[in-house]
Design a protein around this motif. Structure first.
Motif, mmCIF file in Angstrom:
data_model
loop_
_atom_site.group_PDB
_atom_site.id
_atom_site.type_symbol
_atom_site.label_atom_id
_atom_site.label_comp_id
_atom_site.label_asym_id
_atom_site.label_seq_id
_atom_site.Cartn_x
_atom_site.Cartn_y
_atom_site.Cartn_z
ATOM 1 N N LYS A 25 0.809 -1.217 0.000
ATOM 2 C CA LYS A 25 0.000 0.000 0.000
ATOM 3 C C LYS A 25 0.840 1.263 0.000
ATOM 4 N N ASP A 31 2.489 2.100 -3.458
ATOM 5 C CA ASP A 31 1.601 2.263 -4.611
ATOM 6 C C ASP A 31 1.600 3.739 -4.997
ATOM 7 N N HIS A 62 9.601 -1.701 -4.902
ATOM 8 C CA HIS A 62 9.807 -0.247 -4.909
ATOM 9 C C HIS A 62 11.177 0.101 -5.486
#
Length: 235
Positions: free
Chosen positions: A86, A89, A122
């Motif tokens: 989350k 994102d 990431h």
């Protein structure tokens, strides 16, 4: 503040270790602000707090546990995979390709690693957007570190053991001086990467590291230029 590298200090280096956020990409891109905002939103939703209270708690967790994730796991038993998915994102188009940095990293002699408190996805997305992903041998992320963040000694020990890295033959680049303390003790050369046209007030007071100055060998606000000087002199 910004120093020209003493090339003799890097002639023996066989392993080049880079933090990701605000290190491989510059602080002024403000990419991490998106992650920061999503962490605040996560804390707010999890604990039904106002944004202001959630952000206050988030920063307290960061200070006391090294990362917001570590604090939330210890205090509230959250699912780390859900958190990492989350908060990362985000929109990576904020990053612009950096061919000068890519060329310099590609020409560094030896192995090149990303060592981040973020997750692999990431790191891959950010490095790919910068155009530098293919220049690295591996990414050591928070999951590989058993969810224990820098600056705790354990992730450094696992990282160096995994890749058979001898500290005296390595250099580490970081944007937080506290994360250079353990590498310095391991014998690594340490480089602190600061924002361009650095001013001491650029960060909130809880991010400053006044006690870690002795752990920093070099300071630069131009990572690409710093590496290019090393590469050019080694030819």
């Amino acid at each position: 503040m910004v120093q020209v590298p003493d090339i003799s200090r890097f002639a023996h280096v066989t392993d080049w270790v880079f933090d990701l956020d605000n290190t491989l990409y510059p602080h002024h891109t403000n990419l991490f602000s998106q992650v920061d905002a999503r962490m605040t939103a996560y804390v707010s939703e999890l604990l039904a707090l106002s944004r202001e209270k959630a952000r206050e708690l988030q920063k307290t967790l960061y200070r006391e546990y090294g990362t917001t994730l570590n604090g939330l796991m210890n205090l509230y038993g959250i699912d780390p995979d859900d958190f990492l998915m989350k908060v990362h994102d985000i929109d990576y188009s904020w990053l612009k390709p950096d061919p000068v940095l890519g060329a310099a990293i590609h020409q560094l002699p030896g192995r090149r690693f990303i060592f981040t408190n973020g997750d692999r996805t990431h790191a891959e997305r950010a490095a790919r957007q910068l155009g530098i992903l293919d220049h690295f041998d591996d990414i050591f992320d928070i999951v590989a570190a058993d969810l224990t963040p820098k600056p705790a000694p354990a992730p450094y020990e696992k990282f160096t053991s995994l890749h058979s890295i001898i500290g005296t033959n390595a250099v580490m680049f970081e944007d937080l001086a506290r994360n250079l303390a353990v590498p310095k003790k391991m014998g690594m050369t340490t480089v602190l990467v600061v924002p361009n046209n650095f001013e001491p007030v650029f960060s909130e007071i809880w991010e400053s590291d006044p006690d870690e100055e002795d752990d920093v060998d070099y300071v630069t606000d131009d990572l690409a230029g710093f590496l290019t000087r090393i590469v050019t002199a080694s030819r």
